[in-house]
Design a protein around this motif. Structure first.
Motif, PDB file in Angstrom:
ATOM      1  N   HIS A 143      30.621  54.121 -28.577  1.00  0.00           N
ATOM      2  CA  HIS A 143      29.520  55.001 -28.984  1.00  0.00           C
ATOM      3  C   HIS A 143      28.619  55.313 -27.783  1.00  0.00           C
ATOM      4  O   HIS A 143      28.356  54.439 -26.963  1.00  0.00           O
ATOM      5  CB  HIS A 143      28.716  54.288 -30.070  1.00  0.00           C
ATOM      6  CG  HIS A 143      27.833  55.174 -30.871  1.00  0.00           C
ATOM      7  ND1 HIS A 143      26.688  55.754 -30.358  1.00  0.00           N
ATOM      8  CD2 HIS A 143      27.914  55.585 -32.149  1.00  0.00           C
ATOM      9  CE1 HIS A 143      26.116  56.475 -31.306  1.00  0.00           C
ATOM     10  NE2 HIS A 143      26.837  56.393 -32.407  1.00  0.00           N
ATOM     11  N   LEU A 192      26.949  62.230 -27.307  1.00  0.00           N
ATOM     12  CA  LEU A 192      27.502  62.732 -28.560  1.00  0.00           C
ATOM     13  C   LEU A 192      27.707  64.240 -28.485  1.00  0.00           C
ATOM     14  O   LEU A 192      28.732  64.769 -28.935  1.00  0.00           O
ATOM     15  CB  LEU A 192      26.524  62.401 -29.703  1.00  0.00           C
ATOM     16  CG  LEU A 192      26.867  62.990 -31.054  1.00  0.00           C
ATOM     17  CD1 LEU A 192      28.078  62.287 -31.643  1.00  0.00           C
ATOM     18  CD2 LEU A 192      25.677  62.907 -31.995  1.00  0.00           C
ATOM     19  N   LEU A 200      34.540  71.341 -30.796  1.00  0.00           N
ATOM     20  CA  LEU A 200      34.284  72.665 -31.374  1.00  0.00           C
ATOM     21  C   LEU A 200      34.734  73.771 -30.419  1.00  0.00           C
ATOM     22  O   LEU A 200      35.294  74.777 -30.840  1.00  0.00           O
ATOM     23  CB  LEU A 200      32.803  72.815 -31.722  1.00  0.00           C
ATOM     24  CG  LEU A 200      32.245  71.812 -32.747  1.00  0.00           C
ATOM     25  CD1 LEU A 200      30.740  72.014 -32.928  1.00  0.00           C
ATOM     26  CD2 LEU A 200      32.964  71.918 -34.089  1.00  0.00           C
ATOM     27  N   ILE A 206      35.727  69.560 -37.280  1.00  0.00           N
ATOM     28  CA  ILE A 206      35.498  68.130 -37.516  1.00  0.00           C
ATOM     29  C   ILE A 206      35.621  67.847 -39.004  1.00  0.00           C
ATOM     30  O   ILE A 206      34.952  68.478 -39.824  1.00  0.00           O
ATOM     31  CB  ILE A 206      34.122  67.719 -36.975  1.00  0.00           C
ATOM     32  CG1 ILE A 206      34.172  67.797 -35.445  1.00  0.00           C
ATOM     33  CG2 ILE A 206      33.733  66.313 -37.422  1.00  0.00           C
ATOM     34  CD1 ILE A 206      32.849  67.960 -34.788  1.00  0.00           C
ATOM     35  N   THR A 207      36.492  66.918 -39.345  1.00  0.00           N
ATOM     36  CA  THR A 207      36.718  66.627 -40.763  1.00  0.00           C
ATOM     37  C   THR A 207      36.105  65.294 -41.184  1.00  0.00           C
ATOM     38  O   THR A 207      35.785  65.105 -42.343  1.00  0.00           O
ATOM     39  CB  THR A 207      38.223  66.623 -41.094  1.00  0.00           C
ATOM     40  OG1 THR A 207      38.896  65.710 -40.205  1.00  0.00           O
ATOM     41  CG2 THR A 207      38.816  68.007 -40.890  1.00  0.00           C
ATOM     42  N   LEU A 209      33.573  61.826 -39.534  1.00  0.00           N
ATOM     43  CA  LEU A 209      32.899  61.124 -38.438  1.00  0.00           C
ATOM     44  C   LEU A 209      32.287  59.845 -39.003  1.00  0.00           C
ATOM     45  O   LEU A 209      31.710  59.849 -40.086  1.00  0.00           O
ATOM     46  CB  LEU A 209      31.809  62.000 -37.823  1.00  0.00           C
ATOM     47  CG  LEU A 209      31.033  61.399 -36.631  1.00  0.00           C
ATOM     48  CD1 LEU A 209      30.597  62.491 -35.659  1.00  0.00           C
ATOM     49  CD2 LEU A 209      29.792  60.626 -37.114  1.00  0.00           C
ATOM     50  N   ALA A 210      32.447  58.759 -38.286  1.00  0.00           N
ATOM     51  CA  ALA A 210      31.830  57.509 -38.736  1.00  0.00           C
ATOM     52  C   ALA A 210      31.469  56.620 -37.559  1.00  0.00           C
ATOM     53  O   ALA A 210      32.162  56.594 -36.545  1.00  0.00           O
ATOM     54  CB  ALA A 210      32.749  56.749 -39.688  1.00  0.00           C
ATOM     55  N   GLU A 211      30.359  55.939 -37.727  1.00  0.00           N
ATOM     56  CA  GLU A 211      29.998  54.812 -36.873  1.00  0.00           C
ATOM     57  C   GLU A 211      30.257  53.587 -37.739  1.00  0.00           C
ATOM     58  O   GLU A 211      29.475  53.286 -38.638  1.00  0.00           O
ATOM     59  CB  GLU A 211      28.516  54.899 -36.497  1.00  0.00           C
ATOM     60  CG  GLU A 211      28.157  56.193 -35.775  1.00  0.00           C
ATOM     61  CD  GLU A 211      26.722  56.617 -36.023  1.00  0.00           C
ATOM     62  OE1 GLU A 211      26.357  56.874 -37.198  1.00  0.00           O
ATOM     63  OE2 GLU A 211      25.965  56.683 -35.043  1.00  0.00           O
TER      64      GLU A 211
ATOM     65  N   LEU B 192      23.625  58.771 -37.711  1.00  0.00           N
ATOM     66  CA  LEU B 192      24.396  59.989 -37.456  1.00  0.00           C
ATOM     67  C   LEU B 192      25.483  60.156 -38.508  1.00  0.00           C
ATOM     68  O   LEU B 192      25.726  61.266 -38.999  1.00  0.00           O
ATOM     69  CB  LEU B 192      25.026  59.873 -36.056  1.00  0.00           C
ATOM     70  CG  LEU B 192      26.000  60.971 -35.680  1.00  0.00           C
ATOM     71  CD1 LEU B 192      25.268  62.279 -35.430  1.00  0.00           C
ATOM     72  CD2 LEU B 192      26.815  60.567 -34.465  1.00  0.00           C
ATOM     73  N   THR B 193      26.144  59.063 -38.849  1.00  0.00           N
ATOM     74  CA  THR B 193      27.205  59.100 -39.858  1.00  0.00           C
ATOM     75  C   THR B 193      26.697  59.718 -41.154  1.00  0.00           C
ATOM     76  O   THR B 193      27.376  60.550 -41.764  1.00  0.00           O
ATOM     77  CB  THR B 193      27.711  57.673 -40.145  1.00  0.00           C
ATOM     78  OG1 THR B 193      28.170  57.092 -38.925  1.00  0.00           O
ATOM     79  CG2 THR B 193      28.836  57.676 -41.164  1.00  0.00           C
ATOM     80  N   ILE B 196      26.116  63.601 -40.685  1.00  0.00           N
ATOM     81  CA  ILE B 196      27.364  64.363 -40.576  1.00  0.00           C
ATOM     82  C   ILE B 196      28.182  64.282 -41.868  1.00  0.00           C
ATOM     83  O   ILE B 196      28.659  65.300 -42.382  1.00  0.00           O
ATOM     84  CB  ILE B 196      28.205  63.851 -39.383  1.00  0.00           C
ATOM     85  CG1 ILE B 196      27.424  64.008 -38.071  1.00  0.00           C
ATOM     86  CG2 ILE B 196      29.546  64.583 -39.324  1.00  0.00           C
ATOM     87  CD1 ILE B 196      27.228  65.419 -37.601  1.00  0.00           C
ATOM     88  N   LEU B 200      29.631  67.245 -44.426  1.00  0.00           N
ATOM     89  CA  LEU B 200      31.052  67.432 -44.719  1.00  0.00           C
ATOM     90  C   LEU B 200      31.326  67.252 -46.214  1.00  0.00           C
ATOM     91  O   LEU B 200      32.121  67.984 -46.805  1.00  0.00           O
ATOM     92  CB  LEU B 200      31.898  66.454 -43.893  1.00  0.00           C
ATOM     93  CG  LEU B 200      31.774  66.604 -42.361  1.00  0.00           C
ATOM     94  CD1 LEU B 200      32.601  65.526 -41.651  1.00  0.00           C
ATOM     95  CD2 LEU B 200      32.204  67.991 -41.895  1.00  0.00           C
ATOM     96  N   ILE B 206      30.756  72.003 -39.691  1.00  0.00           N
ATOM     97  CA  ILE B 206      29.813  71.917 -38.568  1.00  0.00           C
ATOM     98  C   ILE B 206      30.229  72.902 -37.485  1.00  0.00           C
ATOM     99  O   ILE B 206      31.369  72.881 -37.021  1.00  0.00           O
ATOM    100  CB  ILE B 206      29.765  70.476 -38.039  1.00  0.00           C
ATOM    101  CG1 ILE B 206      29.099  69.597 -39.095  1.00  0.00           C
ATOM    102  CG2 ILE B 206      29.010  70.395 -36.706  1.00  0.00           C
ATOM    103  CD1 ILE B 206      29.437  68.150 -38.990  1.00  0.00           C
TER     104      ILE B 206
END
Lengths: 242, 242
Positions: A143, A192, A200, A206-207, A209-211, B192-193, B196, B200, B206
């Motif tokens: 990250h 980020l 993009l 983007i389908t 996103l995860a932290e 952020l997760t 975003i 979605l 996005i």
């Protein structure tokens, strides 16, 4: 990329990590990352920075047509090849040096390897070209919060307690001297914004996103609760739509 | 949202900020955010948390058909209405209390307001429903790195020098006691997760994301160079595609 993964002392320590011994089930992010994986059935798959080959084998076991797995470390690849690897083509190469025809793959995956890559702009352009239309690109990376400062360590009080995680130089991208398993190594910090914009700009949608947060059943492992205090990984799934 | 913006002392300090006096051109992120703005011509536009109305006027001046601008602060709205506001409908309301029919707007914008909202899940669902198909949703919010720790201040050495910016409790979302212009106020940290994924999950694609860096021509303003050390804002443009 740093050649640290071919250093015997480092390699031994790396080999002893749960994610190395146990594979995907030993990786704290897998409970999230597994949901990012596309259908591999009959797909041509590229794994960039395959390490011990856990993700490549995962794809092969799910009936991928072809799996090409790349790593820059001989020791890593030797270990990967020593495991059941039917249908996997391992190749020793820096991912920056790869060259495939346009539209060679349906799926490109990469686990925790891109932060070793110096020239991301060139690589993401290539990745986009190597994918077929509607192809899937799924990756994890350290990250930006974790890579910005450099040392990748907490900030401690004088009596050794964790105070917080330091962020600095966020908008100054590039080389960092990081410490991993007690060894110094070069990693590359990117924002980020850079990761998302490069996707993009190169035809991706983007389908996911995860932290990832630590899984409940790992919370008792020493130090794991601290993983709630700052994001360490960024997982992204994207589709080539343009 | 906190009622701090109706506190006379705070309001006076807020009114003195460059972004309040000078409008968009006085805002450090505008050189990036302006590129996120869609075509407003003949569009129905909603501005959530309009403050002094700078963004609403920007849309109105670009020939929006209708501009509805919402703020929870009477003082803010009074100031907004005192400026040239032809074609703008101002409404005093918390954005959480709004209710529009599905498909009322072509564009929804919001500048630095969502970190005051407690229940984001409900709001983003509503925002999605209020937008027409292919509608644009463009917003800025305080960056999760900036909101995680709480105080929103640097970590200093004993002799008062900035050491770094602290991140802590990242995955514990919710209320934070922040200090802005010397006053305590409640803000809400989200990862952020969450931002975003909520987009979605609610039918958005996005299209742009940026963590704005200070513009070159503001670098000489005291403290501005420090803005290179950690991200403070997150800008997102999204399109309702599903």
């Amino acid at each position: 990329m740093d050649r640290i993964y071919d250093d015997p002392a480092f390699f031994e320590k790396y080999s002893d990590m749960p994610r190395s011994r146990l594979g995907l089930e030993g990786a704290g992010e897998w409970h999230v990352f597994r949901n990012f994986m596309p259908d591999f059935n009959d797909k041509d798959v590229l794994d960039l920075g395959c390490g011990f080959g856990w993700h490549a084998r995962y794809a092969a076991e799910r009936n991928a047509r072809r799996v090409v797995a790349i790593d820059v470390s001989e020791r890593m690849l030797a270990k990967a090849e020593s495991m059941d690897s039917e249908g996997i083509e391992y190749r020793l190469s820096a991912m920056e040096d790869l060259d495939f025809s346009a539209g060679t793959f349906d799926v490109i995956i990469s686990s925790l390897a891109f932060h070793y890559v110096k020239d991301w702009d060139t690589l993401i352009r290539k990745i986009s070209s190597w994918l077929r239309p509607d192809g899937d690109f799924v990756f994890s990376v350290e990250h930006p919060v974790f890579t910005a400062y450099g040392s990748q360590d907490w900030y401690y009080s004088e009596d050794g307690k964790i105070l917080h995680f330091p962020v600095d130089n966020y908008f100054y991208e590039g080389e960092r001297d990081a410490v991993f398993l007690g060894e110094h190594m070069t990693k590359y910090h990117r924002t980020l914004t850079t990761y998302i914009s490069s996707l993009l700009d190169n035809g991706f949608t983007i389908t996911k996103l995860a932290e990832p947060e630590p899984p409940e059943d790992m919370m008792d492992i020493p130090g794991m609760k601290d993983e709630m205090r700052r994001p360490m990984m960024l997982l992204i799934a994207a589709k080539k739509t343009r």
